[in-house]
Design an enzyme around this catalytic site. Structure first.
Site, short mmCIF file in Angstrom:
data_model
loop_
_atom_site.label_atom_id
_atom_site.label_comp_id
_atom_site.label_asym_id
_atom_site.label_seq_id
_atom_site.Cartn_x
_atom_site.Cartn_y
_atom_site.Cartn_z
N LYS A 44 35.92 29.82 41.82
CA LYS A 44 36.24 28.45 41.41
C LYS A 44 36.52 28.45 39.90
O LYS A 44 35.90 29.22 39.15
CB LYS A 44 35.05 27.53 41.73
CG LYS A 44 35.17 26.11 41.20
CD LYS A 44 36.27 25.31 41.87
CE LYS A 44 36.44 23.92 41.25
NZ LYS A 44 37.66 23.25 41.73
N MET A 70 38.23 16.98 43.32
CA MET A 70 36.89 17.58 43.29
C MET A 70 36.22 17.37 41.93
O MET A 70 35.02 17.18 41.83
CB MET A 70 36.97 19.08 43.60
CG MET A 70 37.69 19.43 44.89
SD MET A 70 37.03 18.61 46.34
CE MET A 70 35.50 19.48 46.53
N CYS A 127 44.47 21.58 36.05
CA CYS A 127 43.56 20.74 36.82
C CYS A 127 43.98 19.28 36.71
O CYS A 127 44.02 18.73 35.62
CB CYS A 127 42.11 20.88 36.37
SG CYS A 127 41.06 19.81 37.38
N GLY A 246 50.61 27.46 47.75
CA GLY A 246 51.12 26.12 48.06
C GLY A 246 51.82 26.08 49.38
O GLY A 246 52.89 26.68 49.56
N GLY A 247 51.20 25.40 50.33
CA GLY A 247 51.85 25.13 51.60
C GLY A 247 51.85 26.26 52.60
O GLY A 247 52.60 26.22 53.58
O1 ERO Z 1 39.41 18.84 41.21
C1 ERO Z 1 39.37 20.07 41.04
O2 ERO Z 1 38.30 20.69 40.86
C2 ERO Z 1 40.67 20.77 41.09
N1 ERO Z 1 41.52 20.45 42.10
C3 ERO Z 1 42.77 21.00 42.19
O3 ERO Z 1 43.54 20.69 43.10
N2 ERO Z 1 43.17 21.88 41.25
C4 ERO Z 1 42.34 22.24 40.21
O4 ERO Z 1 42.79 23.05 39.39
C5 ERO Z 1 41.04 21.66 40.13
C6 ERO Z 1 40.15 21.98 39.03
C7 ERO Z 1 40.34 22.84 38.09
#
Ligand code: ERO
Length: 308
Positions: A44, A70, A127, A246-247
């Site tokens: 992550k 997130m 992000c 992606g996808g």
């Molecule tokens: O919300 C997140 O932790 C997140 N969601 C994404 O789709 N891409 C991100 O790069 C990211 C957090 C770095």
């Protein structure tokens, strides 16, 4: 079919791996990736301090894809620095994803994480979900400043995870900037930021943070991802290794990414929806497509998309 691949001199036993964010926050999740058929373990994206992330509900899957906000839930970079040497024992590359809430965070995290010696480091400039913080990757000057501060801290191959761009002028500006920053690989694309999904029956948004706005992933973003892989592949004359993200829901989707110029494939939405069993399925499907089309390896067909 041999699905091994190479990114910036690092060999991966298989070309499919998790996208940062998908089932890769905790030690247990990362170890499960290690035991799975995935070709790498991607962490992550990490910040200085541990974060619980945005309020729930913050992920929603629907037939055409997913939306998430997130908010960077992660253990904090010190915890990942301790975990990385243990994760390397699974015998596949470990990719550390570095984020930050301010420009200063990036070099600090990069230095400590580099000392833990992951096989590659991915700098996440895309992000979309931190309230009040625009995506760095949409500002070429800030991106350049961050990358030039991070570059001297990293001795393993260093890549950048970019947001999608929607105009050739932006591919040009970003490609030129990246060419000045000593980048070893690209990861294209992060989720399509700040989409909005509506539940018409309940007359509501489907996720709580940011009034329902979030990053789109899954099936519906494939053409945007392919366009970005292709545009940067061509910009760098095929010489920049690219992870296509992606996808990808099937082996055929992965094949399309490889034709556009990807050397490896990351999966987010389909991994969250299907779990780790997705990796053997995707490998079998991609192997069958490659064989049907007369290719013997990923390298054989990488970038060979025909134009009309
Ligand atoms: O919300 C997140 O932790 C997140 N969601 C994404 O789709 N891409 C991100 O790069 C990211 C957090 C770095």
């Amino acid at each position: 079919m041999n699905l091994s691949t190479t990114i910036a001199g690092v060999t991966f036993p298989g070309c499919f791996m998790n996208a940062a964010g998908a089932l890769c926050v905790t030690r247990e999740e990362l170890e499960a990736l290690g035991r799975s058929v995935a070709g790498a373990i991607v962490t992550k994206s990490m910040t200085i301090e541990a974060r619980t992330g945005n309020p729930e509900p913050r992920y929603y899957g629907f037939p055409e894809g997913s939306i998430n906000s997130m908010g960077l839930p992660n253990l904090g970079y010190r915890a990942y620095a301790e975990l990385i040497p243990q994760l390397k024992r699974f015998g596949k590359p470990v990719i550390a994803s570095v984020a930050g809430l301010s420009e200063e965070d990036f070099p600090t995290i990069a230095e400590t994480i580099n000392a833990a010696q992951p096989d590659l480091i991915e700098v996440n400039l895309s992000c979309p979900n931190i309230p009040g913080k625009p995506q760095i990757g949409y500002d070429a000057d800030t991106s350049e400043r961050v990358l030039k501060r991070v570059r001297p801290k990293i001795t393993v191959p260093m890549g950048v995870k970019l947001p999608p761009y929607f105009d050739p002028a932006h591919h040009q500006v970003m490609g030129t900037m990246l060419g000045r920053c000593g980048i070893d690989f690209l990861n294209l694309i992060n989720s399509v930021g700040n989409g909005l999904v509506v539940d018409p029956e309940r007359e509501t948004v489907v996720i709580k943070p940011k009034g329902g706005f979030g990053g789109l992933g899954g099936r519906l973003i494939k053409p945007v991802a392919l366009a970005n892989v292709r545009a940067f592949y061509k910009f760098f004359g095929g010489k920049m290794p690219i992870i296509g993200t992606g996808g990808v829901m099937s082996g055929s989707d992965a094949f399309e990414h490889i034709l556009c110029g990807a050397s490896a494939i990351q999966v987010g939405t389909v991994l969250v929806e299907e779990g780790l069993e997705v990796f053997p399925r995707l490998e079998a499907e991609l192997g069958a497509v490659l064989a049907r089309q007369g290719y013997r390896s990923i390298q054989d067909c990488r970038g060979r998309l025909k134009e009309l």
